[in-house]
Design an enzyme around this catalytic site. Structure first.
Site, mmCIF file in Angstrom:
data_model
loop_
_atom_site.group_PDB
_atom_site.id
_atom_site.type_symbol
_atom_site.label_atom_id
_atom_site.label_comp_id
_atom_site.label_asym_id
_atom_site.label_seq_id
_atom_site.Cartn_x
_atom_site.Cartn_y
_atom_site.Cartn_z
ATOM 1 N N CYS A 79 0.856 -1.189 0.000
ATOM 2 C CA CYS A 79 0.000 0.000 0.000
ATOM 3 C C CYS A 79 0.892 1.238 0.000
ATOM 4 O O CYS A 79 1.613 1.482 0.983
ATOM 5 C CB CYS A 79 -0.895 -0.023 1.243
ATOM 6 S SG CYS A 79 -1.931 1.446 1.406
ATOM 7 N N CYS A 194 -1.030 3.225 -6.574
ATOM 8 C CA CYS A 194 -1.957 2.689 -5.573
ATOM 9 C C CYS A 194 -2.181 1.249 -6.000
ATOM 10 O O CYS A 194 -2.472 0.986 -7.181
ATOM 11 C CB CYS A 194 -3.274 3.461 -5.569
ATOM 12 S SG CYS A 194 -4.577 2.664 -4.608
HETATM 13 N N1 DGL Z 1 -4.047 0.447 -1.969
HETATM 14 C C1 DGL Z 1 -3.659 1.648 -1.330
HETATM 15 C C2 DGL Z 1 -2.390 2.239 -1.954
HETATM 16 O O1 DGL Z 1 -1.598 1.530 -2.551
HETATM 17 C C3 DGL Z 1 -4.643 2.749 -1.035
HETATM 18 C C4 DGL Z 1 -6.120 2.592 -1.046
HETATM 19 C C5 DGL Z 1 -6.825 3.465 -0.004
HETATM 20 O O2 DGL Z 1 -7.144 4.626 -0.282
HETATM 21 O O3 DGL Z 1 -7.006 2.960 1.095
HETATM 22 O O4 DGL Z 1 -2.144 3.409 -1.852
#
Ligand code: DGL
Length: 266
Positions: A79, A194
């Protein structure tokens, strides 16, 4: 060294939601002998709009529990929003643990672009991080980098991957800022900063006003993790081990079905 697979510590993959699955599937290919635990902090989703200090505290507190409970070999923070904020704090709080991070792939994009125009598609949190600005300063000063903070795309990706209909207009609104024309040149790389976004790459490709390279760092993250996880001769994957944990404690039916599709009990 030889070891029965069930003696090996598992790999923990962490995200706010389902985005980390894009990294998990690559990590599995490279570490087939390891069990996997997937953690989705869905009670905190979306991370993109959290206030920074509160989110950092939440993540560090959560890891105190996760590490005590699961004792993993390595933690992959799949993330960008979490790692660009809390990566240093996690390493400081748990120095005995190895954390593999996810950061916007600005360096590889700057190395590959031919037009010199690169866009970074991310959550509003990742876009405003000092970490992201530092990456641009360190590796991409020769490029024109446009940061595109998307309010809604992580949520749309969650909906899409669970089987809901997502309109082209909604997606286009979120990605159109990525396409820049300047002095006869055009954006040629969009960094998917993301981990949710690669799930929608087929839609992005279809809607793009011109072809670009959509850079997904999942494989590079998995390779980094593999390099840090000891190889153990003859080890095979433990039967029926892999599972997903949701901090809400209550994933809905489409989510559990999705996890099963990824070979995870939920
Ligand atoms: N999957 C997450 C990232 O790589 C973010 C998603 C969210 O906003 O929680 O930034």
């Amino acid at each position: 060294m030889t070891a029965a697979a069930n003696e090996l510590k598992p790999v923990l993959v962490f995200d706010s939601g389902i985005g980390g699955l894009t990294v998990l599937r690559e990590a599995r290919v490279l570490m087939p002998e390891r069990g996997f635990i997937y953690i989705a902090d869905d009670a905190g989703f979306p991370y993109g709009s959290w206030e920074e200090a509160a989110l950092k505290e939440r993540i560090v507190d959560l890891f105190a529990k996760l590490l005590a409970q699961y004792d993993p070999e390595v933690c992959i923070i799949a993330c960008n929003t979490a790692f660009t904020l809390a990566g240093a704090a996690l390493r400081a709080a748990f120095p005995q643990m190895t954390f593999v991070g996810t950061v916007p792939a600005i360096k590889p994009a700057a190395e590959r672009t031919r037009s010199g125009l690169v866009s970074v598609l991310a959550t509003p949190g990742t876009v405003k991080r000092a970490y992201t600005r530092d990456l641009i300063q360190s590796f991409a000063t020769q490029c024109h980098v446009r940061l595109v903070g998307s309010q809604d795309l992580a949520r749309l990706a969650e909906a899409y991957i669970r089987g809901d209909v997502v309109s082209d207009e909604a997606v286009m609104t979120e990605i159109e800022q990525c396409f820049v024309e300047m002095d006869g040149r055009k954006t040629d790389i969009v960094v998917l900063a993301c981990t949710h976004y690669p799930f929608m790459a087929n839609i992005f490709r279809r809607l793009a006003p011109w072809p670009v390279d959509w850079l997904d760092p999942a494989e590079a993250i998995a390779r980094r993790a593999r390099s840090l996880v000891p190889q153990v001769a003859d080890a095979v994957h433990p039967d029926d081990f892999d599972f997903a944990v949701f901090t809400s404690g209550a994933p809905d039916f489409p989510t559990r079905r999705l996890m099963q599709g990824f070979g995870l009990r939920a």
